[in-house]
Design a protein around this motif. Structure first.
Motif, PDB file in Angstrom:
ATOM      1  N   VAL A  21       0.864  -1.178   0.000  1.00  0.00           N
ATOM      2  CA  VAL A  21       0.000   0.000   0.000  1.00  0.00           C
ATOM      3  C   VAL A  21       0.901   1.229   0.000  1.00  0.00           C
ATOM      4  O   VAL A  21       1.837   1.298   0.787  1.00  0.00           O
ATOM      5  CB  VAL A  21      -0.903   0.009   1.248  1.00  0.00           C
ATOM      6  CG1 VAL A  21      -1.733   1.286   1.306  1.00  0.00           C
ATOM      7  CG2 VAL A  21      -1.806  -1.217   1.262  1.00  0.00           C
ATOM      8  N   PRO A  22       0.642   2.158  -0.923  1.00  0.00           N
ATOM      9  CA  PRO A  22       1.503   3.348  -0.943  1.00  0.00           C
ATOM     10  C   PRO A  22       1.383   4.140   0.353  1.00  0.00           C
ATOM     11  O   PRO A  22       0.289   4.527   0.731  1.00  0.00           O
ATOM     12  CB  PRO A  22       0.961   4.155  -2.135  1.00  0.00           C
ATOM     13  CG  PRO A  22      -0.347   3.544  -2.507  1.00  0.00           C
ATOM     14  CD  PRO A  22      -0.408   2.172  -1.938  1.00  0.00           C
ATOM     15  N   PRO A  23       2.484   4.296   1.074  1.00  0.00           N
ATOM     16  CA  PRO A  23       2.419   5.057   2.330  1.00  0.00           C
ATOM     17  C   PRO A  23       2.022   6.501   2.062  1.00  0.00           C
ATOM     18  O   PRO A  23       2.326   6.989   0.972  1.00  0.00           O
ATOM     19  CB  PRO A  23       3.853   4.966   2.877  1.00  0.00           C
ATOM     20  CG  PRO A  23       4.710   4.518   1.745  1.00  0.00           C
ATOM     21  CD  PRO A  23       3.832   3.855   0.744  1.00  0.00           C
ATOM     22  N   PRO A  24       1.381   7.192   2.974  1.00  0.00           N
ATOM     23  CA  PRO A  24       1.059   6.748   4.350  1.00  0.00           C
ATOM     24  C   PRO A  24      -0.299   6.061   4.446  1.00  0.00           C
ATOM     25  O   PRO A  24      -0.808   5.911   5.562  1.00  0.00           O
ATOM     26  CB  PRO A  24       1.037   8.073   5.110  1.00  0.00           C
ATOM     27  CG  PRO A  24       0.463   9.041   4.105  1.00  0.00           C
ATOM     28  CD  PRO A  24       0.936   8.563   2.747  1.00  0.00           C
ATOM     29  N   SER A  25      -0.870   5.613   3.344  1.00  0.00           N
ATOM     30  CA  SER A  25      -2.187   4.986   3.416  1.00  0.00           C
ATOM     31  C   SER A  25      -2.114   3.658   4.142  1.00  0.00           C
ATOM     32  O   SER A  25      -1.057   3.041   4.233  1.00  0.00           O
ATOM     33  CB  SER A  25      -2.736   4.740   2.005  1.00  0.00           C
ATOM     34  OG  SER A  25      -2.761   5.926   1.276  1.00  0.00           O
ATOM     35  N   VAL A  26      -3.256   3.213   4.632  1.00  0.00           N
ATOM     36  CA  VAL A  26      -3.329   1.892   5.224  1.00  0.00           C
ATOM     37  C   VAL A  26      -4.201   0.965   4.375  1.00  0.00           C
ATOM     38  O   VAL A  26      -4.301  -0.214   4.640  1.00  0.00           O
ATOM     39  CB  VAL A  26      -3.871   1.917   6.666  1.00  0.00           C
ATOM     40  CG1 VAL A  26      -2.880   2.637   7.574  1.00  0.00           C
ATOM     41  CG2 VAL A  26      -5.231   2.574   6.721  1.00  0.00           C
ATOM     42  N   GLU A  27      -4.829   1.537   3.365  1.00  0.00           N
ATOM     43  CA  GLU A  27      -5.550   0.701   2.416  1.00  0.00           C
ATOM     44  C   GLU A  27      -5.327   1.257   1.016  1.00  0.00           C
ATOM     45  O   GLU A  27      -4.877   2.389   0.857  1.00  0.00           O
ATOM     46  CB  GLU A  27      -7.037   0.635   2.758  1.00  0.00           C
ATOM     47  CG  GLU A  27      -7.721   1.989   2.774  1.00  0.00           C
ATOM     48  CD  GLU A  27      -9.158   1.889   3.294  1.00  0.00           C
ATOM     49  OE1 GLU A  27     -10.031   2.555   2.728  1.00  0.00           O
ATOM     50  OE2 GLU A  27      -9.392   1.142   4.256  1.00  0.00           O
ATOM     51  N   PHE A  28      -5.608   0.433   0.014  1.00  0.00           N
ATOM     52  CA  PHE A  28      -5.350   0.869  -1.353  1.00  0.00           C
ATOM     53  C   PHE A  28      -6.310   1.980  -1.761  1.00  0.00           C
ATOM     54  O   PHE A  28      -7.506   1.889  -1.503  1.00  0.00           O
ATOM     55  CB  PHE A  28      -5.491  -0.297  -2.323  1.00  0.00           C
ATOM     56  CG  PHE A  28      -4.404  -1.313  -2.166  1.00  0.00           C
ATOM     57  CD1 PHE A  28      -3.130  -1.054  -2.640  1.00  0.00           C
ATOM     58  CD2 PHE A  28      -4.657  -2.509  -1.530  1.00  0.00           C
ATOM     59  CE1 PHE A  28      -2.110  -1.991  -2.488  1.00  0.00           C
ATOM     60  CE2 PHE A  28      -3.648  -3.456  -1.368  1.00  0.00           C
ATOM     61  CZ  PHE A  28      -2.375  -3.187  -1.849  1.00  0.00           C
ATOM     62  N   PRO A  29      -5.791   3.017  -2.413  1.00  0.00           N
ATOM     63  CA  PRO A  29      -6.675   4.055  -2.923  1.00  0.00           C
ATOM     64  C   PRO A  29      -7.624   3.471  -3.964  1.00  0.00           C
ATOM     65  O   PRO A  29      -7.280   2.522  -4.669  1.00  0.00           O
ATOM     66  CB  PRO A  29      -5.717   5.058  -3.578  1.00  0.00           C
ATOM     67  CG  PRO A  29      -4.372   4.766  -3.011  1.00  0.00           C
ATOM     68  CD  PRO A  29      -4.384   3.290  -2.680  1.00  0.00           C
ATOM     69  N   GLU A  30      -8.813   4.057  -4.027  1.00  0.00           N
ATOM     70  CA  GLU A  30      -9.821   3.671  -5.009  1.00  0.00           C
ATOM     71  C   GLU A  30      -9.197   3.549  -6.399  1.00  0.00           C
ATOM     72  O   GLU A  30      -8.442   4.412  -6.837  1.00  0.00           O
ATOM     73  CB  GLU A  30     -10.903   4.758  -5.024  1.00  0.00           C
ATOM     74  CG  GLU A  30     -11.988   4.578  -6.060  1.00  0.00           C
ATOM     75  CD  GLU A  30     -13.150   3.771  -5.505  1.00  0.00           C
ATOM     76  OE1 GLU A  30     -13.443   3.892  -4.309  1.00  0.00           O
ATOM     77  OE2 GLU A  30     -13.758   3.025  -6.292  1.00  0.00           O
ATOM     78  N   GLY A  31      -9.488   2.442  -7.065  1.00  0.00           N
ATOM     79  CA  GLY A  31      -9.051   2.288  -8.439  1.00  0.00           C
ATOM     80  C   GLY A  31      -7.670   1.676  -8.614  1.00  0.00           C
ATOM     81  O   GLY A  31      -7.265   1.377  -9.729  1.00  0.00           O
TER      82      GLY A  31
END
Ligand SMILES: [Zn+2]
Length: 86
Positions: A21-31
Protein backbone atom coordinates in the motif's frame (compact mmCIF):
# COMPACT_ATOMS: atom_id res chain seq x y z
CA UNK A 1 4.74 -6.56 13.28
CA UNK A 2 1.90 -6.16 10.78
CA UNK A 3 0.80 -9.09 8.70
CA UNK A 4 2.34 -9.16 5.22
CA UNK A 5 -0.99 -8.68 3.49
CA UNK A 6 -3.88 -6.27 3.41
CA UNK A 7 -7.54 -6.79 2.67
CA UNK A 8 -8.90 -5.04 -0.36
CA UNK A 9 -12.47 -5.00 -1.66
CA UNK A 10 -12.68 -5.29 -5.41
CA UNK A 11 -14.68 -7.07 -8.07
CA UNK A 12 -17.53 -7.92 -5.73
CA UNK A 13 -15.57 -9.61 -2.93
CA UNK A 14 -13.01 -8.82 -0.26
CA UNK A 15 -9.64 -10.16 -1.27
CA UNK A 16 -6.26 -10.12 0.41
CA UNK A 17 -3.11 -8.89 -1.29
CA UNK A 18 0.60 -8.78 -0.61
CA UNK A 19 1.03 -5.70 -2.75
CA UNK A 20 2.44 -2.69 -0.95
CA UNK A 21 0.00 0.00 0.00
CA UNK A 22 1.50 3.35 -0.94
CA UNK A 23 2.42 5.06 2.33
CA UNK A 24 1.06 6.75 4.35
CA UNK A 25 -2.19 4.99 3.42
CA UNK A 26 -3.33 1.89 5.22
CA UNK A 27 -5.55 0.70 2.42
CA UNK A 28 -5.35 0.87 -1.35
CA UNK A 29 -6.67 4.06 -2.92
CA UNK A 30 -9.82 3.67 -5.01
CA UNK A 31 -9.05 2.29 -8.44
CA UNK A 32 -5.65 0.82 -7.63
CA UNK A 33 -5.12 -2.41 -9.53
CA UNK A 34 -4.11 -4.97 -6.95
CA UNK A 35 -2.86 -8.56 -7.30
CA UNK A 36 -4.74 -10.75 -4.87
CA UNK A 37 -3.62 -13.86 -3.04
CA UNK A 38 -6.11 -15.91 -5.07
CA UNK A 39 -4.34 -14.89 -8.27
CA UNK A 40 -6.79 -12.31 -9.53
CA UNK A 41 -6.28 -8.65 -10.32
CA UNK A 42 -8.94 -6.37 -8.96
CA UNK A 43 -9.49 -2.67 -8.95
CA UNK A 44 -9.70 -1.50 -5.33
CA UNK A 45 -13.03 -0.12 -4.22
CA UNK A 46 -13.21 1.68 -0.94
CA UNK A 47 -16.77 2.80 -0.34
CA UNK A 48 -18.62 1.55 2.71
CA UNK A 49 -20.69 -0.99 0.84
CA UNK A 50 -17.70 -2.75 -0.64
CA UNK A 51 -16.41 -3.58 2.85
CA UNK A 52 -19.57 -5.61 3.38
CA UNK A 53 -18.94 -7.90 0.44
CA UNK A 54 -18.31 -11.53 1.10
CA UNK A 55 -14.75 -12.58 1.80
CA UNK A 56 -13.01 -14.36 -1.04
CA UNK A 57 -12.73 -17.95 0.08
CA UNK A 58 -9.29 -18.56 -1.38
CA UNK A 59 -7.82 -15.36 0.02
CA UNK A 60 -9.33 -16.25 3.37
CA UNK A 61 -7.59 -19.63 3.32
CA UNK A 62 -4.27 -18.14 2.28
CA UNK A 63 -4.26 -15.46 4.93
CA UNK A 64 -5.12 -18.06 7.56
CA UNK A 65 -2.14 -20.05 6.38
CA UNK A 66 0.12 -16.99 6.54
CA UNK A 67 -0.81 -16.15 10.11
CA UNK A 68 -0.80 -19.79 11.18
CA UNK A 69 -4.50 -20.29 11.75
CA UNK A 70 -6.34 -23.52 11.24
CA UNK A 71 -7.71 -23.92 7.69
CA UNK A 72 -11.39 -23.18 7.24
CA UNK A 73 -11.88 -26.62 5.77
CA UNK A 74 -10.64 -28.15 9.05
CA UNK A 75 -13.02 -26.06 11.10
CA UNK A 76 -15.93 -26.89 8.83
CA UNK A 77 -15.12 -30.56 8.96
CA UNK A 78 -15.14 -30.40 12.75
CA UNK A 79 -18.46 -28.61 12.95
CA UNK A 80 -19.98 -30.75 10.24
CA UNK A 81 -20.41 -28.14 7.57
CA UNK A 82 -18.19 -29.68 4.95
CA UNK A 83 -21.04 -29.51 2.48
CA UNK A 84 -20.94 -25.72 2.57
CA UNK A 85 -20.91 -23.95 -0.79
CA UNK A 86 -17.48 -22.93 -1.93
ZN1 LIG B 1 -9.35 -13.52 -3.50
Amino acid sequence: MPHPFVWVPGGGARHASKDRVPPPSVEFPEGTVVSTLCGAEVSAEVDEVSWLWRTCRECDERTREIVGLEPLSEIERRVGRSDRDQ
